[in-house]
Design a protein around this motif. Structure first.
Motif, short mmCIF file in Angstrom:
data_model
loop_
_atom_site.label_atom_id
_atom_site.label_comp_id
_atom_site.label_asym_id
_atom_site.label_seq_id
_atom_site.Cartn_x
_atom_site.Cartn_y
_atom_site.Cartn_z
N ASN A 1 13.74 49.34 66.43
CA ASN A 1 13.30 48.80 65.16
C ASN A 1 14.43 48.74 64.15
O ASN A 1 14.50 47.80 63.37
N ALA A 2 15.28 49.73 64.12
CA ALA A 2 16.39 49.73 63.17
C ALA A 2 17.37 48.60 63.48
O ALA A 2 17.91 47.99 62.57
N ALA A 3 17.58 48.33 64.76
CA ALA A 3 18.48 47.25 65.15
C ALA A 3 17.95 45.91 64.64
O ALA A 3 18.70 45.06 64.18
N TRP A 4 16.63 45.74 64.70
CA TRP A 4 16.02 44.50 64.20
C TRP A 4 16.25 44.35 62.71
O TRP A 4 16.53 43.25 62.22
N HIS B 166 27.08 48.00 68.70
CA HIS B 166 27.76 49.11 69.37
C HIS B 166 26.98 50.42 69.18
O HIS B 166 27.53 51.47 68.87
N TRP B 167 25.66 50.30 69.35
CA TRP B 167 24.76 51.45 69.29
C TRP B 167 24.37 51.84 70.71
O TRP B 167 24.18 50.99 71.56
N LEU B 168 24.23 53.14 70.93
CA LEU B 168 23.80 53.63 72.23
C LEU B 168 22.27 53.62 72.31
O LEU B 168 21.59 53.93 71.32
N TYR C 285 24.86 62.04 74.12
CA TYR C 285 25.99 62.15 73.19
C TYR C 285 25.85 63.40 72.31
O TYR C 285 26.79 64.17 72.16
N LYS C 286 24.67 63.59 71.75
CA LYS C 286 24.43 64.75 70.88
C LYS C 286 24.57 66.05 71.67
O LYS C 286 25.19 67.02 71.21
N THR D 212 32.54 56.01 74.02
CA THR D 212 33.04 54.93 74.86
C THR D 212 32.57 55.09 76.29
O THR D 212 32.12 54.13 76.93
N PHE D 213 32.65 56.31 76.82
CA PHE D 213 32.20 56.59 78.19
C PHE D 213 30.72 56.28 78.35
O PHE D 213 30.30 55.61 79.30
N LEU D 214 29.89 56.76 77.42
CA LEU D 214 28.45 56.54 77.51
C LEU D 214 28.10 55.07 77.29
O LEU D 214 27.14 54.56 77.89
N PHE D 215 28.86 54.38 76.44
CA PHE D 215 28.61 52.96 76.21
C PHE D 215 28.85 52.17 77.50
O PHE D 215 28.08 51.26 77.83
N THR D 216 29.89 52.52 78.24
CA THR D 216 30.14 51.83 79.51
C THR D 216 29.09 52.19 80.57
O THR D 216 28.81 51.39 81.45
#
Length: 131
Positions: free
Chosen positions: A1-4, A27-29, A37-38, A121-125
């Protein structure tokens, strides 16, 4: 919803459009990877000594009984779990699982800011393998 909400102001997007391209563009996970990540960041802070004691006390550094190649690696001991459903969701189980699954070069970065940047970066890939 926030992305929208963020994209709606910039571009014409329909409500039924898929959210994955929006997350990539911002560029959000995704939530699953944001949780990793947390948790990974908290595990790093355990080794750094800046994690609050009430969380740090639930983590144990892995120390093998004899000399192994893995002796020099920063690893966490995964505790025995009592309940299959809830035990795997506890911080004391998830933090070692996430931390130990990270590549060694990522776990051994010298500063928290470098770790956070490289972890994202690792988690995004991992989340968006086609990029």
């Amino acid at each position: 919803n926030a992305a929208w909400l963020v994209i709606k102001k910039k571009k014409k997007k329909r409500k039924r459009d898929h959210v994955t391209p929006l997350l990539q563009e911002l560029h959000w996970l995704p939530v699953k990877f944001r949780c990793q990540y947390k948790i990974g960041t908290l595990a790093y802070r355990h080794f750094e000594g800046s994690l609050p004691p009430y969380l740090s006390s639930s983590l144990c550094t892995y120390e093998p009984s004899r000399s192994l190649r893995s002796s020099k690696e920063k690893l966490l001991k995964i505790p025995e779990r009592n309940l299959k459903s809830f035990g795997e969701r506890s911080f004391s189980f998830m933090a070692p699982s996430v931390w130990n699954s990270l590549p060694a070069d990522l776990r051994n970065l010298p500063t928290l800011s470098q770790f956070k940047s490289n972890l994202k970066t690792f988690l995004f890939t991992q989340a968006f393998p086609q990029i």
